[in-house]
Design a protein around this motif. Structure first.
Motif, PDB file in Angstrom:
ATOM      1  N   THR A  93       0.841  -1.191   0.000  1.00  0.00           N
ATOM      2  CA  THR A  93       0.000   0.000   0.000  1.00  0.00           C
ATOM      3  C   THR A  93       0.878   1.242   0.000  1.00  0.00           C
ATOM      4  OG1 THR A  93      -1.569  -1.234   1.371  1.00  0.00           O
ATOM      5  CG2 THR A  93      -1.938   1.140   1.133  1.00  0.00           C
ATOM      6  N   VAL A  94       0.597   2.160  -0.910  1.00  0.00           N
ATOM      7  CA  VAL A  94       1.376   3.390  -1.015  1.00  0.00           C
ATOM      8  C   VAL A  94       0.904   4.380   0.049  1.00  0.00           C
ATOM      9  CG1 VAL A  94       1.993   5.336  -2.495  1.00  0.00           C
ATOM     10  CG2 VAL A  94       1.706   3.041  -3.495  1.00  0.00           C
ATOM     11  N   VAL A  95       1.823   4.863   0.891  1.00  0.00           N
ATOM     12  CA  VAL A  95       1.448   5.826   1.932  1.00  0.00           C
ATOM     13  C   VAL A  95       2.059   7.213   1.702  1.00  0.00           C
ATOM     14  CG1 VAL A  95       1.047   4.077   3.692  1.00  0.00           C
ATOM     15  CG2 VAL A  95       3.347   5.021   3.411  1.00  0.00           C
ATOM     16  N   LYS A  96       3.060   7.293   0.837  1.00  0.00           N
ATOM     17  CA  LYS A  96       3.673   8.590   0.534  1.00  0.00           C
ATOM     18  C   LYS A  96       4.409   8.474  -0.791  1.00  0.00           C
ATOM     19  CE  LYS A  96       7.300  10.134   2.878  1.00  0.00           C
ATOM     20  NZ  LYS A  96       8.160  10.721   3.954  1.00  0.00           N
ATOM     21  N   ILE A  97       4.451   9.610  -1.517  1.00  0.00           N
ATOM     22  CA  ILE A  97       5.153   9.644  -2.799  1.00  0.00           C
ATOM     23  C   ILE A  97       6.054  10.863  -2.816  1.00  0.00           C
ATOM     24  CG2 ILE A  97       4.935   9.739  -5.313  1.00  0.00           C
ATOM     25  CD1 ILE A  97       2.081   8.596  -4.977  1.00  0.00           C
ATOM     26  N   GLU A  98       7.325  10.662  -3.082  1.00  0.00           N
ATOM     27  CA  GLU A  98       8.273  11.762  -3.241  1.00  0.00           C
ATOM     28  C   GLU A  98       9.037  11.531  -4.535  1.00  0.00           C
ATOM     29  OE1 GLU A  98      10.819  12.123   0.120  1.00  0.00           O
ATOM     30  OE2 GLU A  98       9.236  12.854   1.463  1.00  0.00           O
ATOM     31  N   GLY A  99       8.763  12.381  -5.530  1.00  0.00           N
ATOM     32  CA  GLY A  99       9.375  12.166  -6.825  1.00  0.00           C
ATOM     33  C   GLY A  99       8.952  10.823  -7.385  1.00  0.00           C
ATOM     34  N   ASN A 100       9.911   9.965  -7.667  1.00  0.00           N
ATOM     35  CA  ASN A 100       9.605   8.620  -8.162  1.00  0.00           C
ATOM     36  C   ASN A 100       9.791   7.550  -7.091  1.00  0.00           C
ATOM     37  OD1 ASN A 100       8.864   9.291 -10.816  1.00  0.00           O
ATOM     38  ND2 ASN A 100      11.021   9.499 -11.411  1.00  0.00           N
ATOM     39  N   THR A 101       9.812   7.976  -5.834  1.00  0.00           N
ATOM     40  CA  THR A 101       9.933   7.032  -4.726  1.00  0.00           C
ATOM     41  C   THR A 101       8.570   6.779  -4.116  1.00  0.00           C
ATOM     42  OG1 THR A 101      12.179   7.765  -4.226  1.00  0.00           O
ATOM     43  CG2 THR A 101      11.003   6.568  -2.502  1.00  0.00           C
ATOM     44  N   LEU A 102       8.208   5.532  -4.022  1.00  0.00           N
ATOM     45  CA  LEU A 102       6.962   5.120  -3.386  1.00  0.00           C
ATOM     46  C   LEU A 102       7.281   4.596  -1.995  1.00  0.00           C
ATOM     47  CD1 LEU A 102       5.274   3.121  -6.322  1.00  0.00           C
ATOM     48  CD2 LEU A 102       4.912   5.517  -5.691  1.00  0.00           C
ATOM     49  N   PHE A 103       6.669   5.193  -0.967  1.00  0.00           N
ATOM     50  CA  PHE A 103       6.826   4.722   0.404  1.00  0.00           C
ATOM     51  C   PHE A 103       5.652   3.806   0.729  1.00  0.00           C
ATOM     52  CE2 PHE A 103       9.332   8.506   0.099  1.00  0.00           C
ATOM     53  CZ  PHE A 103      10.445   8.250   0.883  1.00  0.00           C
ATOM     54  N   LEU A 104       5.948   2.696   1.405  1.00  0.00           N
ATOM     55  CA  LEU A 104       4.985   1.606   1.572  1.00  0.00           C
ATOM     56  C   LEU A 104       4.543   1.478   3.018  1.00  0.00           C
ATOM     57  CD1 LEU A 104       6.964  -1.032  -0.532  1.00  0.00           C
ATOM     58  CD2 LEU A 104       5.247   0.608  -1.365  1.00  0.00           C
ATOM     59  N   GLU A 105       3.299   1.045   3.215  1.00  0.00           N
ATOM     60  CA  GLU A 105       2.798   0.770   4.561  1.00  0.00           C
ATOM     61  C   GLU A 105       3.460  -0.455   5.158  1.00  0.00           C
ATOM     62  OE1 GLU A 105      -1.454  -0.252   6.835  1.00  0.00           O
ATOM     63  OE2 GLU A 105      -1.398  -0.034   4.653  1.00  0.00           O
ATOM     64  N   GLU A 106       3.710  -1.454   4.311  1.00  0.00           N
ATOM     65  CA  GLU A 106       4.208  -2.749   4.765  1.00  0.00           C
ATOM     66  C   GLU A 106       5.683  -2.907   4.379  1.00  0.00           C
ATOM     67  OE1 GLU A 106       0.106  -2.863   2.905  1.00  0.00           O
ATOM     68  OE2 GLU A 106       2.132  -2.326   2.244  1.00  0.00           O
ATOM     69  N   PRO A 107       6.446  -3.674   5.158  1.00  0.00           N
ATOM     70  CA  PRO A 107       7.847  -3.896   4.795  1.00  0.00           C
ATOM     71  C   PRO A 107       7.974  -4.861   3.615  1.00  0.00           C
ATOM     72  CG  PRO A 107       7.287  -5.232   6.703  1.00  0.00           C
ATOM     73  CD  PRO A 107       6.085  -4.364   6.424  1.00  0.00           C
ATOM     74  N   LEU A 108       8.999  -4.650   2.824  1.00  0.00           N
ATOM     75  CA  LEU A 108       9.379  -5.651   1.833  1.00  0.00           C
ATOM     76  C   LEU A 108       9.837  -6.900   2.575  1.00  0.00           C
ATOM     77  CD1 LEU A 108      11.534  -3.373  -0.494  1.00  0.00           C
ATOM     78  CD2 LEU A 108       9.226  -4.210  -0.990  1.00  0.00           C
ATOM     79  N   HIS A 109       9.483  -8.064   2.055  1.00  0.00           N
ATOM     80  CA  HIS A 109       9.944  -9.311   2.656  1.00  0.00           C
ATOM     81  C   HIS A 109      11.030  -9.982   1.819  1.00  0.00           C
ATOM     82  CE1 HIS A 109       7.573  -9.531   6.223  1.00  0.00           C
ATOM     83  NE2 HIS A 109       6.421  -9.537   5.603  1.00  0.00           N
ATOM     84  N   THR A 110      11.606  -9.236   0.896  1.00  0.00           N
ATOM     85  CA  THR A 110      12.724  -9.745   0.112  1.00  0.00           C
ATOM     86  C   THR A 110      13.561  -8.572  -0.372  1.00  0.00           C
ATOM     87  OG1 THR A 110      13.372 -11.122  -1.788  1.00  0.00           O
ATOM     88  CG2 THR A 110      11.471  -9.696  -2.088  1.00  0.00           C
ATOM     89  N   ASP A 111      14.812  -8.834  -0.701  1.00  0.00           N
ATOM     90  CA  ASP A 111      15.616  -7.827  -1.382  1.00  0.00           C
ATOM     91  C   ASP A 111      15.074  -7.634  -2.796  1.00  0.00           C
ATOM     92  OD1 ASP A 111      17.302  -7.596   0.813  1.00  0.00           O
ATOM     93  OD2 ASP A 111      18.754  -9.059   0.024  1.00  0.00           O
ATOM     94  N   ILE A 112      15.107  -6.404  -3.267  1.00  0.00           N
ATOM     95  CA  ILE A 112      14.679  -6.093  -4.632  1.00  0.00           C
ATOM     96  C   ILE A 112      15.923  -5.816  -5.466  1.00  0.00           C
ATOM     97  CG2 ILE A 112      13.372  -4.523  -6.108  1.00  0.00           C
ATOM     98  CD1 ILE A 112      11.554  -6.133  -4.359  1.00  0.00           C
ATOM     99  N   ASN A 113      16.144  -6.655  -6.449  1.00  0.00           N
ATOM    100  CA  ASN A 113      17.255  -6.474  -7.387  1.00  0.00           C
ATOM    101  C   ASN A 113      16.656  -6.049  -8.731  1.00  0.00           C
ATOM    102  OD1 ASN A 113      19.343  -6.707  -9.233  1.00  0.00           O
ATOM    103  ND2 ASN A 113      20.163  -8.594  -8.362  1.00  0.00           N
ATOM    104  N   PRO A 114      16.820  -4.796  -9.156  1.00  0.00           N
ATOM    105  CA  PRO A 114      16.172  -4.336 -10.389  1.00  0.00           C
ATOM    106  C   PRO A 114      16.611  -5.104 -11.634  1.00  0.00           C
ATOM    107  CG  PRO A 114      17.746  -2.711  -9.581  1.00  0.00           C
ATOM    108  CD  PRO A 114      17.588  -3.719  -8.496  1.00  0.00           C
ATOM    109  N   SER A 115      17.781  -5.731 -11.602  1.00  0.00           N
ATOM    110  CA  SER A 115      18.227  -6.498 -12.768  1.00  0.00           C
ATOM    111  C   SER A 115      17.380  -7.743 -12.993  1.00  0.00           C
ATOM    112  CB  SER A 115      19.698  -6.897 -12.604  1.00  0.00           C
ATOM    113  OG  SER A 115      19.864  -7.868 -11.583  1.00  0.00           O
TER     114      SER A 115
END
Length: 578
Positions: free
Chosen positions: A270-292
């Motif tokens: 769930t998106v709780v804040k937006i700054e530029g192109n950064t989306l801040f989330l209500e819930e924690p990620l449960h994995t590392d995000i590798n953009p590749s």
């Protein structure tokens, strides 16, 4: 070596250290010829349990296990509400209890009236209401609107009963698992929970920067189309990510999906804040995000405030149950499904003689609390799949020999918790089934917490295995029934291993066992993750409760209140089923 004191770390090559002061290593000599034999009697008294070192490490900030507390209604921060919305009594729409005639249409009318109102309680007075008096029914009673609660007058003797006389029929009878439920809560246009179900389901943007497990933000290529409060799905499928989610284990050849296409991962947020192109989330990620790895961001519509409470659901599912005989046996009698909901609940309900009790499919922050399955054996009972952060807690299976597949977390679900669940039916003379059930298709980050069940009859098609990826933890799990042989990656070799292999065909990436106790069991220790205090429970008694208290700074009052209330509901359900 004292097995009650030993703690090890297996399969965490990214961590590279072992617990209890053992030197870092990639591999060390196996104990008892790579087989860990556990022999102990019954459960111990928790008051005499020692505090877990894993817990001490976690509190001190060491990332030994995930934070599983992000599960349940409002992610555990609030009690499920006793809503006071406008009441729509099914009697006022033509339903008549105990008259032997169908109430299906009247119930659907009451639901539609509540939806038109914008919210409402669809109320069932005391008595028996019929929803399947005619054969061949293919449609569910549909609920699409937000803030709709089905409320009965109690799920014990003399309460509200919704009865399914005949089985429902799926669109394709060869798909034995697809029979519709009596009640289907659905977000309009649902199907987004699994990206393959909709060809038109296209990503909004991509993730362009790395993000760490446990953090609350992602950096997108373009965040201009998102808004605060929007629910989204982060999805990735890539063979390059296999090694991350398998912790270096080599997939078996029969795991065709992961071998050919790669692990499929779908986190809902769930998106709780937006700054530029950064989306801040209500819930924690449960994995590392590798953009590749090609992470994409999708719009993921959800519906808030669905509830079901204080109702007895009953059916006429076939007995004896025969697994995969036909769609009638597998799913012909199915009570409730919630699809793509958020902050929903099913509580204080009883489910008798059904194929399945209830599913949370693609849901977020949804709780199944204080529910009972009884009667004769069905295919499964409570299940959460495709979602994020759902909780099945204070529930029990009292069916005669236990559901064929027990309580489940499956199908790309992330952050699921089974809390204080009991499969009591398995303690009877012929304990055959029960679960836990992870089925397949890549769930990860799951917790079985302070629960009682038998490690048997996990399902899942072999081509979609492994049954569970990384970060599965059994905390103070009490094993009942017969002894079990477990090998979470290899297949059994000896006749004795094959004989005892009920859960052994289950493939899991280095599961953690902390405070595991109960009947004699045998494990291939090479394929375990953290091992601590085999044969003896640990403190804290419940990891979910302890982590939730740690996160919130104080124990939420709803936990104590729910445990107290469950004692009364549990007894009421037991007496009603006798």
């Amino acid at each position: 070596m004292d097995m009650k004191k030993r703690t090890t770390r297996r399969g965490r090559r990214s961590v590279g250290t072992l617990i209890c002061g053992e030197a870092p290593t990639e591999r060390r000599p196996p104990i008892f010829a790579s087989v860990l034999v556990l022999m102990f009697l019954g459960s111990s008294v928790f008051s005499s349990a020692e505090t877990s070192k894993v817990w001490k490490d976690w509190v001190s900030g060491k990332p030994v296990i995930p934070d599983y507390s992000w599960a349940g209604y409002k992610y555990g921060t609030e009690a499920i509400p006793d809503v006071t919305w406008e009441v729509f009594n099914v009697i006022d729409f033509g339903a008549v209890a105990n008259d032997g005639k169908s109430d299906f249409d009247a119930i659907q009318k009451a639901v539609k009236a509540a939806e038109a109102n914008g919210s409402g309680i669809v109320f069932f007075p005391k008595g028996k209401f019929l929803v399947a008096e005619k054969e061949g029914r293919k449609e569910s009673i549909k609920i699409h609107g937000a803030n709709i609660v089905l409320r009965g007058s109690g799920s014990g003797q003399g309460g509200s009963e919704i009865h399914q006389k005949h089985h429902y029929v799926p669109e394709d009878t060869t798909k034995k698992w697809t029979t519709p439920p009596v009640f289907s809560f659905e977000t309009p246009g649902s199907g987004a929970y699994h990206f393959r179900l909709r060809e038109s389901f296209v990503p909004v943007t991509t993730v362009v920067e790395a993000a760490k497990n446990g953090t609350f933000r992602i950096d997108a290529a373009n965040a201009s189309k998102f808004k605060i409060g929007q629910t989204i799905m982060l999805h990735m499928q890539n063979t390059a990510a296999n090694d991350v989610f398998l912790k270096g284990l080599k997939p078996r050849d029969i795991f065709h999906e992961i071998v050919d296409n790669g692990v499929s991962v779908a986190e809902k947020h769930t998106v709780v804040k937006i700054e530029g192109n950064t989306l801040f989330l209500e819930e924690p990620l449960h994995t590392d995000i590798n953009p590749s790895h090609g992470w994409k961001v999708y719009d993921y519509p959800t519906t808030q405030g669905w509830g079901v409470e204080d109702i007895h659901f009953s059916g006429n599912s076939p007995t004896p149950f025969v697994h995969h005989k036909d769609y009638i046996h597998d799913s012909g009698y199915f009570a409730v499904e919630m699809i793509q909901g958020k902050n929903g609940w099913i509580r204080r309900c009883r489910f008798t003689d059904l194929s399945h009790a209830c599913y949370a499919t693609g849901c977020m922050a949804t709780s199944f609390l204080m529910n009972t399955v009884d009667g004769h054996q069905g295919h499964g009972n409570f299940n959460t799949k495709w979602g994020y952060g759902n909780l099945i807690g204070l529930c029990q299976d009292l069916s005669d020999i236990g559901s064929f597949h027990g309580c489940g977390i499956s199908h790309e679900h992330v952050g699921g918790v089974i809390w204080r669940y009991e499969s009591v039916g398995e303690t009877k003379q012929t304990p055959r089934c029960g679960g836990p059930d992870f089925h397949a298709q890549f769930p990860y980050c799951s917790l079985w917490d302070s629960s009682v069940a038998n490690l048997r009859n996990n399902g899942g098609a072999s081509f979609l295995q492994p049954n569970h990826l990384v970060d599965l933890t059994f905390w103070n799990f009490e094993q009942i029934g017969e002894k079990i042989y477990h090998d979470y990656w290899n297949m059994p070799k000896t006749a004795e291993e094959k004989k005892d292999m009920y859960f052994g065909k289950t493939k899991i990436v280095y599961p953690n066992y902390i405070g595991f106790h109960g009947v004699r069991s045998t494990f291939n220790e090479d394929h375990l993750g953290i091992v601590e205090s085999y044969g003896t429970p640990v403190e804290p008694e419940s990891l979910y409760e302890a982590q939730l208290t740690h996160r919130l700074g104080d124990a939420p009052s709803w936990v104590l209140e729910a445990k107290s209330e469950w004692g009364k509901v549990k007894l009421m359900h037991k007496e009603a089923g006798q």
